[in-house]
Enzyme design. Structure first.
Site, short mmCIF file in Angstrom:
data_model
loop_
_atom_site.label_atom_id
_atom_site.label_comp_id
_atom_site.label_asym_id
_atom_site.label_seq_id
_atom_site.Cartn_x
_atom_site.Cartn_y
_atom_site.Cartn_z
CG LEU A 1 111.44 78.19 -11.62
CD1 LEU A 1 110.70 77.27 -10.11
CD2 LEU A 1 112.93 78.14 -11.93
CG ASP A 2 104.78 82.29 -11.46
OD1 ASP A 2 105.58 83.46 -11.25
OD2 ASP A 2 103.75 82.55 -11.64
CB ALA A 3 109.43 79.87 -6.81
#
Length: 242
Positions: A129-131
């Site tokens: 998760l890199d949002a």
């Protein structure tokens, strides 16, 4: 539609001279960078640390799901493995191909939670998760219901790795995200880059799994293990979702 996006070329990045290009959102948050003299080099510390965690805990992993494309640093690093990327902003995907040499055709444009929900159960070794949006990590990607869904999509050796931005002490949102995360995953660790002061905003990496998590400190690109505080549990019915 979602952010003002800028692409810059510069001769200096974090004090290091060279020839660099980076993608940045309107809040000055850097989303990715390349060394134009060495395109294979991974410039930023946090993807190097994430890659170490993946390869050290499961060297033979095969399938990876990423929410948040940026310039495609991690996806590009694994050309021969199964990588699916979800990115809500098609302009980010376009710029990654136009300015950052991204060549793969594995990005699905849309909301990462909805896209992951439609994936088969037990199908991924890792979910990253890199949002980010203007307020940080999108809140619908931080709830109990979301983390339970990620657990369903991972295989028995799987793990979730999150790249967050915040303070290592007395950050209510970071503490809440981590506490919610730990409700789903038996084992978790958190890491951050050193800062001059505990109030500094910095990258924080959190990894969770139902298997023990190992790492080698010298391979973590400067990230140090930290302890985060206790926070409230985030659920979909929280007022900010209504």
């Amino acid at each position: 539609m979602f952010n003002e996006i800028a692409v810059y070329d510069t001769n200096q990045l974090y004090g290091e001279m060279g020839k660099y290009r980076f993608l940045q959102f309107s809040d000055d948050a850097m989303q990715g960078a390349i060394d134009l003299k060495d395109l294979s080099r991974i410039v930023l510390e946090y993807p190097r640390a994430i890659i170490h965690l993946m390869e050290y805990n499961n060297p033979s992993f095969e399938n990876l799901f990423i929410i948040g494309h940026g310039i495609g640093t991690i996806a590009s690093h694994y050309p021969d493995r199964g990588v699916t990327v979800a990115e809500i902003d098609e302009k980010v995907v376009e710029l990654s191909k136009l300015f950052f040499k991204y060549r793969k055709d594995n990005v699905i444009v849309g909301d990462g939670r909805q896209i992951l929900m439609n994936e088969e159960s037990n199908s991924y070794d890792y979910i990253i998760l890199d949002a980010f949006n203007k307020k940080g990590t999108p809140l619908h990607l931080t709830t109990t219901e979301f983390f339970e869904m990620t657990r369903e999509k991972l295989n028995s050796r799987g793990a979730v790795i999150m790249n967050l931005m915040g303070k290592i002490k007395n950050d209510k949102l970071i503490d809440a995200i981590h506490s919610t995360f730990r409700e789903t995953y038996v084992y978790s660790k958190a890491f951050s880059l050193p800062g001059a002061d505990e109030s500094d905003i910095r990258n924080i990496i959190v990894i969770g799994s139902n298997r023990t998590i190992e790492f080698q400190a010298r391979e973590m690109a400067g990230f140090l293990e930290i302890e985060l505080g206790q926070g409230h549990i985030i659920v979909d019915s929280d007022p900010q979702f209504l």
